[in-house]
Design an enzyme around this catalytic site. Structure first.
Site, PDB file in Angstrom:
ATOM      1  N   ASP A 224      43.843  47.711  34.016  1.00 42.35           N
ATOM      2  CA  ASP A 224      43.962  48.940  34.793  1.00 42.35           C
ATOM      3  C   ASP A 224      42.774  49.859  34.486  1.00 42.35           C
ATOM      4  OD1 ASP A 224      45.848  50.574  36.473  1.00 42.35           O
ATOM      5  OD2 ASP A 224      45.632  51.943  34.784  1.00 42.35           O
ATOM      6  N   GLU A 283      40.427  45.905  37.431  1.00 42.80           N
ATOM      7  CA  GLU A 283      40.628  46.883  38.496  1.00 42.80           C
ATOM      8  C   GLU A 283      39.520  47.901  38.296  1.00 42.80           C
ATOM      9  OE1 GLU A 283      43.107  50.533  40.304  1.00 42.80           O
ATOM     10  OE2 GLU A 283      42.681  50.326  38.197  1.00 42.80           O
TER      11      GLU A 283
END
Ligand code: GLC
Length: 553
Positions: A224, A283
């Site tokens: 993330d 990401e």
């Protein structure tokens, strides 16, 4: 009008398929755990529910699942606010359930990727509580970004950075004696304080967290905010507002700093120290395909989500350009490209492509699925896209949970979240059955209401219906496994009329018509699959509007 389909000389350079890992052409299905399947009737999806539904994914024909965060969390941001990186939140089950899920997935031949959230913790993480209790300059504060405020009394934030969710990226603390104290940085919600990756303790802790889940058997991590862990020295001002709109188009002092690559290199070494091909997926929002490719250099991560493709409008020339740029950029570092149409943070692509007509949106979404599954590299599917689910656009405000909705404006109505839209409408729980409580999502309702029309979109309703979107995906994924020319490897463009893309892989052609009218082409080969019915005339085929077809040659 009949158009020539001849091979043009403009081809992509062949990429080496020497010793390819499973991930180079894997189809990876994103399970948004909260909305996939609920086993205990609390209206929130959980790990046991997901495990019970794994046969659906094996039957669909995907290679791996990516599970969104199920860790202990106050759920200020759907679990992307982690209070304990080694514990399962009781909402989602137990560590035993995680272990069972990984084992069952492996028995079914599915790999499992889990999220790791290193940019920030929850404000309920013991480290942040310790930091608040510590004095300015204290060791516990060094794990986060605490700074004195500006202004005569420190009443102004330390710099002008804005939260991705809207509002300032700083929140002021209160000292134990009740007086206003230092400020802390949070690029997302105030409940998500940013960790300071200059702290050796932070680095060591995440190494240990990765090992914990690798030891449990996971096959990799979706990282993330992989572009956010390192901030520019001195935390310099940006100098203007609406900064979220610049993400993905400019290097900002808080995103895509060169220093993040050294962290990813060290994680790659850690991943490689485990048996099997354990992978890291970034990401990362980077301004260009070239900068994104830096994350997937041979000694860094394996994949990065291709958001340039996700953001591309329904336009053949624009799509071709993004495809070329993506392949060239990742090809230059020897990495596969990923193809992503939707995820839990964006408006579902069916609705993005609809231009006000849900039928058109569905036609385009079906066509886009065939296009992406024909491209070289790896594809990510977001749960429900195989059912042709649209975005739910009429959720009552009182049920919304996306922190961006609440931070954007007092009434949350101005739509300026800096993302593609608010994020509850793509997170509505899946319909599994035509009828019954929450359409089979679980025995006790669902945390967001499903539209009544989803009965006909359920897995049950679509199974066995050859015209359904679910059977289209099943057919495409089965062919993708069978046909040696698909997956990793070469691709070249064939000449095609404006508005049409025709791409060639070994033994295979894919034709996409992005126009609102049918196009007549010479028959490219034997039709394998199409997103809309094809009709033939002598020697030619009519490709319907907004449709895609696969051909064996
Ligand atoms: C990523 C996640 C998103 C989350 C944010 C903060 O962008 O995909 O859902 O809100 O990070 O963790």
């Amino acid at each position: 009008m009949t158009q020539e389909l001849t091979t043009s000389l403009a081809t992509e350079p062949a990429r080496s398929s020497e010793s390819p890992g499973w991930w180079r052409d894997a189809v990876i299905y994103q399970v948004y755990v909260r909305s996939f399947a609920d086993s205990d009737g609390d209206g929130i999806g959980d790990l046991r529910g997901a495990r019970e539904r794994l046969p659906h994914l094996a039957g669909l024909g995907v290679d791996a699942v990516w599970l969104t965060p199920f860790y202990a969390s106050p759920q200020a941001d759907g679990g992307y606010d982690v209070a304990d990186y080694r514990a399962v939140d009781p909402l989602f089950g137990s560590l035993g359930d995680a272990d069972d899920l990984v084992r069952t997935a492996h028995e079914l031949g599915l790999k499992v990727i889990v999220d790791v959230v290193p940019n920030h913790s929850s404000d309920q993480h013991p480290w942040f509580r310790e930091a608040l209790a510590d004095r300015p300059g204290g060791a516990a504060r060094a794990r986060y970004h605490f700074r004195p405020g500006r202004g005569v009394h420190g009443e102004l934030p330390p710099n002008d950075w804005e939260s991705v969710f809207g509002g300032p990226a700083w929140t002021r603390t209160t000292d134990p004696d009740g007086t206003p104290g230092e400020w802390y940085l949070h690029l997302f919600a105030p409940q998500q304080p940013d960790l300071d990756w200059d702290s050796p303790e932070v680095r060591a802790e995440f190494d240990s967290v990765l090992r914990f889940w690798l030891d449990l058997g996971v096959d990799g991590f979706r990282i993330d905010v992989a572009h956010g862990m390192v901030k520019a020295a001195g935390l310099p001002d940006i100098g203007h507002t609406e900064q979220a709109k610049l993400i993905g188009s400019q290097v900002l002092p808080f995103f895509d700093q060169d220093g993040v690559h050294e962290i990813h290199r060290s994680w790659r070494r850690l991943l490689d120290s485990y048996p099997g091909d354990r992978i890291g997926v970034a990401e990362a929002w980077a301004p260009t395909a070239e900068r994104l490719a830096l994350y997937v250099r041979p000694d860094e991560l394996h994949q990065a989500f291709n958001f340039q493709f996700l953001k591309c409008p329904w336009d053949a020339a624009a799509m071709r350009q993004v495809i070329d740029e993506s392949l060239a950029a990742t090809g230059s570092v020897g990495a596969p490209t990923t193809w992503v149409l939707s995820n839990h943070d964006v408006v579902r692509h069916l609705t993005r492509y609809a231009d006000g007509s849900p039928e058109r949106g569905l036609a385009r979404a079906r066509a886009a699925a065939l296009l992406t599954l024909a491209l070289p590299g790896s594809s990510y599917l977001y749960q429900g896209e195989e059912l042709g689910l649209p975005e739910v656009t009429d959720l009552p405000d009182e049920l919304r949970q996306d922190p961006a909705f609440f931070r954007t404006s007092p009434d949350g109505q101005d739509g300026q979240s800096g993302q593609d839209g608010f994020r509850d409408g793509c997170r509505v729980p899946l319909p599994w059955t035509r009828s019954g409580e929450s359409h089979g999502f679980g025995p006790g309702g669902s945390w967001l209401p499903q539209p009544d029309t989803w009965s006909g979109l359920s897995v049950e309703a679509q199974t066995g219906d050859p015209d359904s979107t679910l059977e289209l995906y099943r057919g495409a994924l089965a062919l993708r496994r069978e046909l040696p020319g698909l997956g990793d490897g070469e691709m070249s463009w064939l000449q095609a009329p404006a508005g049409v893309l025709a791409l060639s892989r070994p033994g295979f052609v894919c034709t996409l018509n992005t126009l609102g009218e049918e196009v007549e082409l010479p028959v490219p080969g034997r039709a394998l699959l199409s997103s809309a019915p094809l009709t033939y005339k002598a020697g030619t085929v009519c490709i319907p509007p907004d449709s895609c077809a696969w051909w064996a040659i």
